[in-house]
Design a protein around this motif. Structure first.
Motif, PDB file in Angstrom:
ATOM      1  N   PHE A  40       8.095  -0.788 -10.419  1.00 23.49           N
ATOM      2  CA  PHE A  40       6.782  -0.192 -11.041  1.00 23.49           C
ATOM      3  C   PHE A  40       7.017   1.161 -11.642  1.00 23.49           C
ATOM      4  O   PHE A  40       6.021   1.270 -12.427  1.00 23.49           O
ATOM      5  CB  PHE A  40       5.615  -0.375  -9.879  1.00 23.49           C
ATOM      6  CG  PHE A  40       5.312  -1.508  -9.355  1.00 23.49           C
ATOM      7  CD1 PHE A  40       4.057  -1.929 -10.223  1.00 23.49           C
ATOM      8  CD2 PHE A  40       5.961  -2.387  -8.659  1.00 23.49           C
ATOM      9  CE1 PHE A  40       3.373  -3.257  -9.751  1.00 23.49           C
ATOM     10  CE2 PHE A  40       5.125  -3.607  -8.270  1.00 23.49           C
ATOM     11  CZ  PHE A  40       3.901  -4.108  -8.932  1.00 23.49           C
ATOM     12  N   THR A  48       1.674  -2.698 -14.896  1.00 28.08           N
ATOM     13  CA  THR A  48       1.762  -2.617 -13.475  1.00 28.08           C
ATOM     14  C   THR A  48       0.823  -3.440 -12.671  1.00 28.08           C
ATOM     15  O   THR A  48       1.179  -3.879 -11.727  1.00 28.08           O
ATOM     16  CB  THR A  48       1.494  -1.156 -13.280  1.00 28.08           C
ATOM     17  OG1 THR A  48       0.345  -0.608 -13.932  1.00 28.08           O
ATOM     18  CG2 THR A  48       2.661  -0.125 -13.778  1.00 28.08           C
ATOM     19  N   PHE A  52       1.741  -6.207  -9.802  1.00 31.23           N
ATOM     20  CA  PHE A  52       1.105  -5.901  -8.592  1.00 31.23           C
ATOM     21  C   PHE A  52       0.352  -7.173  -8.021  1.00 31.23           C
ATOM     22  O   PHE A  52       0.248  -7.424  -6.926  1.00 31.23           O
ATOM     23  CB  PHE A  52       0.267  -4.432  -8.613  1.00 31.23           C
ATOM     24  CG  PHE A  52      -0.136  -4.173  -7.077  1.00 31.23           C
ATOM     25  CD1 PHE A  52       0.876  -3.453  -6.622  1.00 31.23           C
ATOM     26  CD2 PHE A  52      -1.192  -4.546  -6.391  1.00 31.23           C
ATOM     27  CE1 PHE A  52       0.773  -2.931  -5.250  1.00 31.23           C
ATOM     28  CE2 PHE A  52      -1.275  -4.011  -5.151  1.00 31.23           C
ATOM     29  CZ  PHE A  52      -0.542  -3.319  -4.556  1.00 31.23           C
ATOM     30  N   ALA A  60       2.541  -6.384  -0.930  1.00 31.38           N
ATOM     31  CA  ALA A  60       1.776  -5.351  -1.977  1.00 31.38           C
ATOM     32  C   ALA A  60       1.343  -4.087  -1.265  1.00 31.38           C
ATOM     33  O   ALA A  60       1.713  -2.915  -1.649  1.00 31.38           O
ATOM     34  CB  ALA A  60       0.443  -6.115  -2.225  1.00 31.38           C
ATOM     35  N   THR A  63       4.585  -1.995  -0.594  1.00 30.96           N
ATOM     36  CA  THR A  63       5.082  -1.561  -1.881  1.00 30.96           C
ATOM     37  C   THR A  63       4.364  -0.220  -2.439  1.00 30.96           C
ATOM     38  O   THR A  63       4.682   0.589  -2.721  1.00 30.96           O
ATOM     39  CB  THR A  63       5.145  -2.565  -3.034  1.00 30.96           C
ATOM     40  OG1 THR A  63       5.885  -3.753  -2.535  1.00 30.96           O
ATOM     41  CG2 THR A  63       5.789  -2.129  -4.324  1.00 30.96           C
ATOM     42  N   PHE A  64       2.985  -0.508  -2.378  1.00 26.51           N
ATOM     43  CA  PHE A  64       2.212   0.701  -2.601  1.00 26.51           C
ATOM     44  C   PHE A  64       2.410   1.931  -2.019  1.00 26.51           C
ATOM     45  O   PHE A  64       2.442   3.028  -2.488  1.00 26.51           O
ATOM     46  CB  PHE A  64       0.749   0.266  -2.438  1.00 26.51           C
ATOM     47  CG  PHE A  64      -0.320   1.141  -2.894  1.00 26.51           C
ATOM     48  CD1 PHE A  64      -0.766   0.856  -4.277  1.00 26.51           C
ATOM     49  CD2 PHE A  64      -0.851   2.003  -2.072  1.00 26.51           C
ATOM     50  CE1 PHE A  64      -1.562   1.761  -4.748  1.00 26.51           C
ATOM     51  CE2 PHE A  64      -1.765   2.875  -2.801  1.00 26.51           C
ATOM     52  CZ  PHE A  64      -2.137   2.960  -3.991  1.00 26.51           C
ATOM     53  N   GLN A  72       0.463   5.082  -7.950  1.00 25.62           N
ATOM     54  CA  GLN A  72      -0.551   4.946  -6.993  1.00 25.62           C
ATOM     55  C   GLN A  72      -1.773   5.124  -7.644  1.00 25.62           C
ATOM     56  O   GLN A  72      -2.821   4.203  -7.836  1.00 25.62           O
ATOM     57  CB  GLN A  72      -0.365   5.536  -5.648  1.00 25.62           C
ATOM     58  CG  GLN A  72       0.635   5.286  -5.053  1.00 25.62           C
ATOM     59  CD  GLN A  72       0.728   6.014  -3.730  1.00 25.62           C
ATOM     60  OE1 GLN A  72       0.376   7.169  -3.646  1.00 25.62           O
ATOM     61  NE2 GLN A  72       1.365   5.406  -2.496  1.00 25.62           N
ATOM     62  N   LEU A  75      -2.768   2.363 -10.663  1.00 19.39           N
ATOM     63  CA  LEU A  75      -2.997   1.421  -9.838  1.00 19.39           C
ATOM     64  C   LEU A  75      -4.368   1.177  -9.394  1.00 19.39           C
ATOM     65  O   LEU A  75      -5.035   0.269  -9.603  1.00 19.39           O
ATOM     66  CB  LEU A  75      -1.972   0.723  -8.757  1.00 19.39           C
ATOM     67  CG  LEU A  75      -0.702   0.053  -9.373  1.00 19.39           C
ATOM     68  CD1 LEU A  75       0.177  -0.217  -8.179  1.00 19.39           C
ATOM     69  CD2 LEU A  75      -0.932  -1.314  -9.854  1.00 19.39           C
TER      70      LEU A  75
END
Length: 459
Positions: A40, A48, A52, A60, A63-64, A72, A75
């Motif tokens: 990402f 992205t 996601f 998810a 990963t975040f 971050q 997103l």
């Protein structure tokens, strides 16, 4: 490994461009969240959010957490309220707190707005604790059992509530007032009879930390006891949360980075990767110490100026100044780094200062005599005979070698005592290994050099 990661990124990029979303989902399902987060960070910003959305809900969230702050934020700005709520709901409380601490105020308000009331309450509770305290890095999501439960009832409770907990291997036993009275592991529960009562099988000698304890001390306890999780209690010994080993490792890395920066005369300002720190931010972290070091170096110049007559009487002395200063600087660095490391590992305390001084004094004499002997041979054989420098006499060599012994002795005593004194008064001992201390030793070594030269050479 690097070639494989590049190839994987190119594959994902190609699949995205060709809209092969089903294949992409299959590939992502085989990857670790840490590796997905790395993908990402290299993606074009407009893709992205799309990638996601292909991740399963739990993956998810994991990963975040592993993404850097910029990704971050990117997103979150692209999320709908529903998508943001799904991510927040899947985060552990301590990860949600870390996220909030790094985000701008407008993003924080949106995150808290989407969190459910219980999560919001737990986040606000943790945010109340001082920065760098055990309370600020703990999570409230742990399995709590009661002492009168049977092993069978405890396992049923873990099955019912454990899915939302950060760890279930170690369970904590508290009474009706939430006072921590023991711990019990899953292994113990599984190996016990179903009707065995928790209070009979739990471990009552519980090692815990207070909410206000320093996070670095908490991390050191993980290293000392090899814990996977550590309970956090308040002043009344009530269980309020746990610190897990992954958070302890983050603290260790953060503290080590900070110490290295201080030892290199850099003001610690950020935990961003090097390639994501701006030029001006890097400049601000370095320039204050460079100014201090430049000003402190004037003392060395003042000493040289004050002994101009001595230098004029024997110009050959100036040739050995760099070597003496470097040796003194290296000696103080060796001693200070060794002591700082021992302090950070709790191997020594301030009460051990005389024992440390005695040890370093003996080491310094051994090092000083060895280097002086080697240097005397080098000066007389190489500098005088091979290079033909007739200005070098036995007396000059004696001045240099005596200075080296005294300089190393002083340097190692300064290097071992200053960090311990700093730790005693609440100052970060890592600063005592910075070049600033080296400049002090340089000035001392020069002063000693010229005093010995005047005494022996009668300058």
């Amino acid at each position: 490994m690097e070639r494989n990661s590049v190839s994987l990124f190119e594959t994902i990029q190609t699949l995205l461009d060709n809209k092969r979303y089903s294949t992409l989902r299959d590939i992502l399902n085989t990857m670790n969240p840490v590796d997905i987060a790395a993908v990402f960070e290299d993606l074009q910003s407009e893709k992205t959010a799309l990638l996601f959305r292909l991740l399963p809900k739990e993956t998810a969230a994991e990963t975040f957490v592993e993404m850097d702050e910029e990704t971050q934020q990117l997103l979150i700005h692209g999320f709908s309220d529903t998508e943001l709520k799904e991510v927040i709901d899947e985060l552990y409380v301590d990860d949600a707190v870390d996220l909030i601490e790094e985000m701008p105020a407008n993003v924080v308000k949106r995150i808290l707005r989407q969190a459910d009331p219980q999560t919001r309450k737990e986040i606000n509770e943790i945010l109340k604790y001082p920065e760098d305290s055990a309370g600020s890095i703990m999570t409230t999501e742990c399995v709590i059992l009661r002492p009168k439960m049977t092993a069978e009832e405890a396992i049923k409770r873990i099955r019912r509530t454990g899915i939302d907990k950060e760890t279930i291997y170690t369970c904590y036993v508290s009474d009706a007032s939430s006072t921590l009275i023991g711990i019990v592991t899953i292994k113990t529960l599984l190996l016990s009879d179903d009707d065995e009562v928790i209070e009979n099988i739990m471990e009552t000698n519980v090692i815990s930390v207070n909410t206000l304890d320093d996070q670095e001390e908490v991390a050191q306890m993980f290293n000392k006891y090899n814990f996977l999780a550590l309970p956090v209690v308040d002043k009344e010994n009530r269980l309020v949360g746990i610190v897990t080993v992954d958070d302890a490792i983050d603290v260790m890395e953060e503290e080590a980075t900070e110490d290295i920066q201080k030892m290199a005369a850099i003001t610690p300002t950020t935990d961003k990767p090097y390639d994501r720190i701006g030029v001006f931010e890097t400049y601000r972290a370095r320039i204050p110490w460079l100014l201090i070091l430049m000003i402190s170096a004037t003392f060395t110049g003042m000493i040289i100026t004050g002994f101009e007559d001595a230098l004029a009487g024997s110009l050959v002395l100036s040739a050995f100044i760099p070597m003496l200063m470097d040796t003194g600087g290296n000696s103080v660095s060796q001693a200070s780094v060794t002591v700082i490391r021992a302090l950070s590992l709790d191997e020594i305390e301030f009460k051990d200062i005389f024992k440390v001084i005695f040890k370093e004094a003996r080491v310094s004499l051994l090092c000083g005599v060895t280097l002086a002997a080697a240097n005397f041979a080098k000066i007389m054989l190489f500098d005088r005979l091979v290079l033909g420098n007739t200005g070098i006499t036995v007396q000059v060599a004696l001045v240099v070698c005596l200075t080296m012994v005294v300089t190393i002795f002083i340097a190692k005593l300064v290097g071992c005592t200053l960090p311990m004194i700093a730790a005693k008064i609440g100052f970060d001992p890592a600063v005592m290994a910075s070049p600033f201390i080296t400049t002090i030793v340089d000035a001392i070594s020069l002063f000693v050099y010229f005093q010995i030269a005047q005494a022996i050479l009668h300058l």
